[in-house]
Design a protein around this motif. Structure first.
Motif, PDB file in Angstrom:
ATOM      1  N   ASP A   1       0.838  -1.207   0.000  1.00 53.05           N
ATOM      2  CA  ASP A   1       0.000   0.000   0.000  1.00 53.05           C
ATOM      3  C   ASP A   1       0.869   1.252   0.000  1.00 53.05           C
ATOM      4  O   ASP A   1       0.593   2.205  -0.745  1.00 53.05           O
ATOM      5  CB  ASP A   1      -0.922  -0.012   1.220  1.00 53.05           C
ATOM      6  N   GLU A   2       1.923   1.253   0.811  1.00 54.05           N
ATOM      7  CA  GLU A   2       2.832   2.405   0.834  1.00 54.05           C
ATOM      8  C   GLU A   2       3.490   2.603  -0.526  1.00 54.05           C
ATOM      9  O   GLU A   2       3.581   3.729  -1.012  1.00 54.05           O
ATOM     10  CB  GLU A   2       3.909   2.196   1.907  1.00 54.05           C
TER      11      GLU A   2
ATOM     12  N   ARG B   1       0.917   3.957  -2.972  1.00 49.24           N
ATOM     13  CA  ARG B   1       0.685   5.391  -2.760  1.00 49.24           C
ATOM     14  C   ARG B   1       1.853   6.212  -3.303  1.00 49.24           C
ATOM     15  O   ARG B   1       1.655   7.242  -3.945  1.00 49.24           O
ATOM     16  CB  ARG B   1       0.485   5.675  -1.271  1.00 49.24           C
ATOM     17  N   GLY B   2       3.067   5.764  -3.022  1.00 51.15           N
ATOM     18  CA  GLY B   2       4.236   6.478  -3.532  1.00 51.15           C
ATOM     19  C   GLY B   2       4.266   6.492  -5.048  1.00 51.15           C
ATOM     20  O   GLY B   2       4.587   7.510  -5.666  1.00 51.15           O
TER      21      GLY B   2
ATOM     22  N   VAL C   1       1.648   6.242  -7.043  1.00 50.39           N
ATOM     23  CA  VAL C   1       0.565   7.127  -7.507  1.00 50.39           C
ATOM     24  C   VAL C   1       1.006   8.588  -7.398  1.00 50.39           C
ATOM     25  O   VAL C   1       0.780   9.377  -8.319  1.00 50.39           O
ATOM     26  CB  VAL C   1      -0.726   6.866  -6.702  1.00 50.39           C
ATOM     27  N   GLU C   2       1.642   8.933  -6.277  1.00 50.63           N
ATOM     28  CA  GLU C   2       2.101  10.314  -6.117  1.00 50.63           C
ATOM     29  C   GLU C   2       3.153  10.668  -7.174  1.00 50.63           C
ATOM     30  O   GLU C   2       3.116  11.749  -7.755  1.00 50.63           O
ATOM     31  CB  GLU C   2       2.662  10.514  -4.711  1.00 50.63           C
TER      32      GLU C   2
ATOM     33  N   THR D   1       1.412  11.012 -10.463  1.00 50.19           N
ATOM     34  CA  THR D   1       0.615  12.244 -10.481  1.00 50.19           C
ATOM     35  C   THR D   1       1.510  13.445 -10.748  1.00 50.19           C
ATOM     36  O   THR D   1       1.187  14.305 -11.573  1.00 50.19           O
ATOM     37  CB  THR D   1      -0.125  12.425  -9.144  1.00 50.19           C
TER      38      THR D   1
END
Length: 156
Positions: A78-79, A82-83, A85-86, A89
């Motif tokens: 999950d971490e 998220r990283g 995705v960031e 982005t």
């Protein structure tokens, strides 16, 4: 020679005596062997119970370790997601800025300049009476001055 005349008979008598002692010892040893066998069975049963309890405890520990491992892997995944995705982005935002700066901005400038000219013309054309009002005011003022001079000349 007395009763036992030969060495052979004497050895047989000693052997029979020792056999009797051996049988006596075995008679005294049999209860000890039974007690040892019973203790060995009890110890074996206790050991089997302890091994079973140990096996259950090890299964619980193993299941807990699996659960903790799965939770840790899920948390790390999950971490990382998220990283990722960031990061993606930010990369997409930067790419969009570059596209707007290099391609869309100049195209908008080319389209905006003629539109600004059209907007200026539209603003001027939105009140067309201003130009006529200025002409009418000039005509009224010129007429008033002419009338005023004519009246002044006539009265004189």
């Amino acid at each position: 020679m007395p009763d036992l005349t030969t060495a052979r008979e004497e050895l047989m008598a000693v052997a029979i005596g020792q056999l009797g002692e051996l049988l006596d010892r075995m008679d005294t040893l049999a209860p000890n062997l039974d007690a040892s066998r019973m203790e060995l069975l009890i110890t074996s049963t206790d050991l089997a119970k302890k091994v079973e309890a140990y096996s259950k405890r090890m299964d619980e520990i193993t299941e807990n370790a699996k659960l903790q491992t799965v939770k840790h892997i899920a948390r790390r995944a999950d971490e990382m997601a998220r990283g990722t995705v960031e990061t993606q982005t930010r990369a997409v935002e930067e790419a969009a800025r570059m596209v707007f700066r290099n391609e869309v901005g100049p195209a908008l400038q080319r389209v905006a300049l003629p539109l600004q000219d059209v907007a200026d013309l539209a603003r001027k054309g939105a009140r067309p009476w201003e130009g006529w009002l200025l002409h009418a005011a000039t005509a009224v003022l010129a007429s008033a001055i002419s009338w005023g001079m004519a009246a002044w000349l006539w009265l004189r």
